[in-house]
Design an enzyme around this catalytic site. Structure first.
Site, mmCIF file in Angstrom:
data_model
loop_
_atom_site.group_PDB
_atom_site.id
_atom_site.type_symbol
_atom_site.label_atom_id
_atom_site.label_comp_id
_atom_site.label_asym_id
_atom_site.label_seq_id
_atom_site.Cartn_x
_atom_site.Cartn_y
_atom_site.Cartn_z
ATOM 1 N N LEU A 49 -1.010 -5.150 -9.579
ATOM 2 C CA LEU A 49 -0.885 -6.395 -10.350
ATOM 3 C C LEU A 49 -0.387 -6.152 -11.770
ATOM 4 O O LEU A 49 0.421 -6.919 -12.288
ATOM 5 C CB LEU A 49 -2.214 -7.147 -10.397
ATOM 6 C CG LEU A 49 -2.564 -7.966 -9.161
ATOM 7 C CD1 LEU A 49 -3.932 -8.608 -9.332
ATOM 8 C CD2 LEU A 49 -1.519 -9.015 -8.861
ATOM 9 N N CYS A 50 -0.853 -5.077 -12.378
ATOM 10 C CA CYS A 50 -0.410 -4.779 -13.747
ATOM 11 C C CYS A 50 1.072 -4.415 -13.773
ATOM 12 O O CYS A 50 1.795 -4.810 -14.690
ATOM 13 C CB CYS A 50 -1.255 -3.658 -14.346
ATOM 14 S SG CYS A 50 -2.994 -4.135 -14.569
ATOM 15 N N THR A 51 1.520 -3.698 -12.762
ATOM 16 C CA THR A 51 2.937 -3.360 -12.679
ATOM 17 C C THR A 51 3.769 -4.620 -12.479
ATOM 18 O O THR A 51 4.804 -4.798 -13.123
ATOM 19 C CB THR A 51 3.191 -2.338 -11.554
ATOM 20 O OG1 THR A 51 2.475 -1.142 -11.865
ATOM 21 C CG2 THR A 51 4.671 -2.026 -11.414
#
Length: 158
Positions: A49-51
């Site tokens: 999700l952060c990527t």
């Protein structure tokens, strides 16, 4: 668990910070004065999700630049991990390391959260817009990654 996190609001002064960045530099709130900035807090570099969120911001970076915004991502990751994230994802904006969670705590982006049905303490995915005087013009806690860019376009008039 710790005490409930601070909840900042539009019109509040942005908490001061001074952090190490990917590439060996530093970034501070004082350095951002004079122009708007978008500060986003995320749990961990190189996670799915952060990527996705980082790449969405990368792919729309020109839109933020054209509106005068400097983009700053802050996570608890050590600088070498941020360096790897920047290189692997070709990120054009500043990533800063907050390993003590002091800045996240000041912004209310560190605290208790529900992960897969379990209460844990960690980074609360959050985004803030700061004007050139250091005043918050947008505050969003518990950011939904898929709608992050659309939300910013709407709320910041981009």
């Amino acid at each position: 668990m710790s005490t409930p996190p601070v909840k900042l609001a539009v019109g509040d002064a942005a908490p001061a910070f001074d952090l190490e960045t990917a590439g060996g530099g530093r970034i501070s709130l004082d350095e951002l004065r004079g122009a708007p900035a978008l500060i986003w807090f995320y749990p961990a570099a190189n996670t799915s999700l952060c990527t996705r969120q980082a790449c969405d911001l990368r792919d729309n970076h020109r839109m933020f630049l054209d509106a005068g915004y400097r983009v700053i991502g802050i996570s608890p990751d050590p600088v070498p991990e941020l360096d790897r994230f920047v290189a692997e994802q070709d990120l054009p904006y500043t990533l800063a390391s907050d390993p003590t969670h002091a800045v996240m705590t000041a912004y209310g982006a560190w605290g208790e959260k529900n992960m897969y049905g379990k209460l844990v303490e960690g980074t609360i995915r959050s985004t803030f817009a700061v004007d050139g005087s250091g005043v918050l013009t947008f505050v969003k806690y518990r950011v939904g990654t898929p709608k992050h860019i659309a939300l910013l376009q709407e709320k910041l008039g981009l």
